[in-house]
Design a protein around this motif. Sequence first.
Motif, PDB file in Angstrom:
ATOM      1  N   TRP A  76       0.836  -1.207   0.000  1.00 53.30           N
ATOM      2  CA  TRP A  76       0.000   0.000   0.000  1.00 53.30           C
ATOM      3  C   TRP A  76       0.873   1.260   0.000  1.00 53.30           C
ATOM      4  O   TRP A  76       0.617   2.219  -0.739  1.00 53.30           O
ATOM      5  N   MET A  77       1.909   1.285   0.825  1.00 56.12           N
ATOM      6  CA  MET A  77       2.783   2.451   0.911  1.00 56.12           C
ATOM      7  C   MET A  77       3.511   2.687  -0.410  1.00 56.12           C
ATOM      8  O   MET A  77       3.597   3.834  -0.886  1.00 56.12           O
ATOM      9  N   LYS A  78       4.027   1.649  -1.034  1.00 62.20           N
ATOM     10  CA  LYS A  78       4.768   1.823  -2.278  1.00 62.20           C
ATOM     11  C   LYS A  78       3.861   2.313  -3.405  1.00 62.20           C
ATOM     12  O   LYS A  78       4.299   3.102  -4.255  1.00 62.20           O
ATOM     13  N   CYS A  79       2.611   1.871  -3.415  1.00 62.06           N
ATOM     14  CA  CYS A  79       1.682   2.353  -4.450  1.00 62.06           C
ATOM     15  C   CYS A  79       1.416   3.846  -4.282  1.00 62.06           C
ATOM     16  O   CYS A  79       1.449   4.610  -5.259  1.00 62.06           O
ATOM     17  N   TRP A  80       1.176   4.298  -3.066  1.00 63.58           N
ATOM     18  CA  TRP A  80       0.908   5.715  -2.847  1.00 63.58           C
ATOM     19  C   TRP A  80       2.152   6.564  -3.066  1.00 63.58           C
ATOM     20  O   TRP A  80       2.060   7.715  -3.513  1.00 63.58           O
ATOM     21  N   GLN A  81       3.322   6.038  -2.761  1.00 66.36           N
ATOM     22  CA  GLN A  81       4.549   6.783  -3.047  1.00 66.36           C
ATOM     23  C   GLN A  81       4.770   6.923  -4.546  1.00 66.36           C
ATOM     24  O   GLN A  81       5.318   7.938  -5.000  1.00 66.36           O
ATOM     25  N   SER A  82       4.353   5.934  -5.329  1.00 62.42           N
ATOM     26  CA  SER A  82       4.430   6.068  -6.781  1.00 62.42           C
ATOM     27  C   SER A  82       3.486   7.160  -7.275  1.00 62.42           C
ATOM     28  O   SER A  82       3.827   7.922  -8.185  1.00 62.42           O
ATOM     29  N   VAL A  83       2.293   7.265  -6.675  1.00 63.83           N
ATOM     30  CA  VAL A  83       1.375   8.348  -7.033  1.00 63.83           C
ATOM     31  C   VAL A  83       1.975   9.704  -6.642  1.00 63.83           C
ATOM     32  O   VAL A  83       1.833  10.699  -7.355  1.00 63.83           O
ATOM     33  N   PHE A  84       2.670   9.746  -5.502  1.00 66.55           N
ATOM     34  CA  PHE A  84       3.343  10.973  -5.053  1.00 66.55           C
ATOM     35  C   PHE A  84       4.368  11.449  -6.087  1.00 66.55           C
ATOM     36  O   PHE A  84       4.410  12.631  -6.458  1.00 66.55           O
ATOM     37  N   THR A  85       5.188  10.525  -6.588  1.00 71.46           N
ATOM     38  CA  THR A  85       6.177  10.897  -7.601  1.00 71.46           C
ATOM     39  C   THR A  85       5.503  11.262  -8.925  1.00 71.46           C
ATOM     40  O   THR A  85       5.996  12.133  -9.650  1.00 71.46           O
ATOM     41  N   TRP A  86       4.364  10.627  -9.250  1.00 71.75           N
ATOM     42  CA  TRP A  86       3.668  10.966 -10.492  1.00 71.75           C
ATOM     43  C   TRP A  86       3.146  12.397 -10.450  1.00 71.75           C
ATOM     44  O   TRP A  86       3.226  13.122 -11.450  1.00 71.75           O
ATOM     45  N   ARG A 104      -5.837   1.234 -14.493  1.00 69.81           N
ATOM     46  CA  ARG A 104      -4.513   1.802 -14.220  1.00 69.81           C
ATOM     47  C   ARG A 104      -4.110   1.574 -12.766  1.00 69.81           C
ATOM     48  O   ARG A 104      -2.936   1.307 -12.472  1.00 69.81           O
ATOM     49  N   ILE A 105      -5.050   1.674 -11.845  1.00 68.35           N
ATOM     50  CA  ILE A 105      -4.745   1.421 -10.438  1.00 68.35           C
ATOM     51  C   ILE A 105      -4.292  -0.016 -10.231  1.00 68.35           C
ATOM     52  O   ILE A 105      -3.319  -0.286  -9.500  1.00 68.35           O
ATOM     53  N   LEU A 106      -4.958  -0.960 -10.899  1.00 67.57           N
ATOM     54  CA  LEU A 106      -4.555  -2.368 -10.775  1.00 67.57           C
ATOM     55  C   LEU A 106      -3.185  -2.602 -11.398  1.00 67.57           C
ATOM     56  O   LEU A 106      -2.376  -3.388 -10.855  1.00 67.57           O
TER      57      LEU A 106
END
Length: 575
Positions: A76-86, A104-106
């Motif tokens: 969960w944390m790594k997915c949200w951190q990827s959104v942060f960088t996006w 796209r989320i999947l």
Amino acid sequence: MPQSQAKNEGRPALEMLEEAFHVLRNAPVSAWICYCAGSFPFIAAFVYFWIDMSHSALARGRLGGLACVLVCLYAWMKCWQSVFTWIIHRRLGGPAGPRWGLRRILRLAAIQTALQPLSLLAVPASICLVLPAGWAIAFFHSVGVYGDGSDGRLMPVIAKSASAARAWFGQNLAAMLVLSLFWLAVLVNIAAAGVFLPYLLKVLFGMESEFSRSFTSMLNTTFLAVSVCLTYLCVNPLVKTYHLLRCFQIESVSSGADVKAELEQFAAGANDVKFSAGAGAVNRVGKISALAVLAALLLPAAAALADAPPAPAPEPQKPAAVRPEQLDRTIEDVINRSKYSWRAPRKEVQPGQQQEGDSFFKPLEDAAKTVHGWFKDLGRWLDDIFKSDKPQKPLSQQPGGGNTGGQDNIGNIFKLLCWLGLLAIAAVAAVVIWRFVRNRPAEKEDKPKPDNKARPDLAKEDVSAEEMPEDGWLDMARDFIAAGDYRLAVRAMYLACLARLSQIGLIRVAKFKSNHDYRRELARRSHQLPELMPAFDRNVAIFESAWYGLHDVARSDLDEFIANQERMRHSVAQG
């Protein structure tokens, strides 16, 4: 720094870190919300897991369930951190990618879950070897940048991340050294604040605690784990922003995305200056109006409260009598609650005895026991195959005076061949599955069918002349001229010119080439066409002035562009 050196080594590490700090300061609130939504739950669960495993009497029973929760929160944390960088990447001028939806989320969750857990093994191992640490850290941070769900395929994400990790090794190593020292300084500051905070609370507010009574109560692994987690929350956004800038700068070497982003910021800044004074006045009027409305609402309520008579004091009630049996039962229930179990000593678990855990994780524990039983049955079955049922005799009682080395060697060779056969079958199955996944039919949106009616969006910067033939670009130019949009008409005619020159072999169209690259390439191949280069140079000047300039395109400029293009067509026809 010379251009060739900057291309091979990148910008200086301190300059990149300074820019990363500046970008992080100007990050939008939405980026910080995404980062906190992903990182805070994992950090809180990790601290709870550490404390529970260190002190709780029920640690053995909760280990499996809490570990599963921790694994899910890490993904969960790594997915949200990827959104942060996006979000920050889009602010810098990076591609938006497809629309955010369930697919796209999947894709994002699948890529991050498949690759990021490997960092828990690869990064510590690379740190032990010192030099590969920069590559490993840069690779997994680049996965967070490229694995944002824009492309659902795993191999392109791995290839881009590996390419970014290999680029500019000296800059990356220097930046990692500076960030390591910064991380250590932040850790020392947080630990010092944690040590002195109880004493400050005691001196300023008189709050006594176990930490202020004894300094040695902080000398434990829990205090160290909390300090490391807080340091991670403080430093990790800067590390991710630095690696995002690395990926952006590496892409800009071939695409020029950094120059486009600076031009967009310059144009946006010119528009902001015009309205800054009026916006400030509107904000001041809005604040004064809000204060006036708030005062008008609060004054009548305050007056009503002042005129109201005091409320009568409640009559004291006699405490109800409690029976001793009920009191003992209540005390026993409170003592047996789970929140007080950490004070109880851990029970010694006898061999074959399982400690009871939480009922919430009971299905997970039952499933783990079932899978463990399957593997034990498989092991017994293999032992029954490979082991001999006949009891072994002493060497002195065996025929041949104990000289049975040949039979033992044959048996060992047979066992080895059986194990190799099982491994070969597993490898073949893995290769078949991998080839099936790699060669499966792509989605319809990944391979769009050629459609003559579908036209590219000329407002985007990444449009290439090879997307349509010359006639298609000329049709678009005529439509824009009829609509009165001369700027897009000039760009469509310029792309038609490039498509024509590429068709006859005078240039080769590529996204990474600039107008200057096309001019040099055309100059090398058009010696027999003396009238071609002056017309092309003039059209390039008109196009750059129209597309990258801040003024409108006049009809005379468009007519001159069309005349130059006819001269080029006539020159090519005669040559």
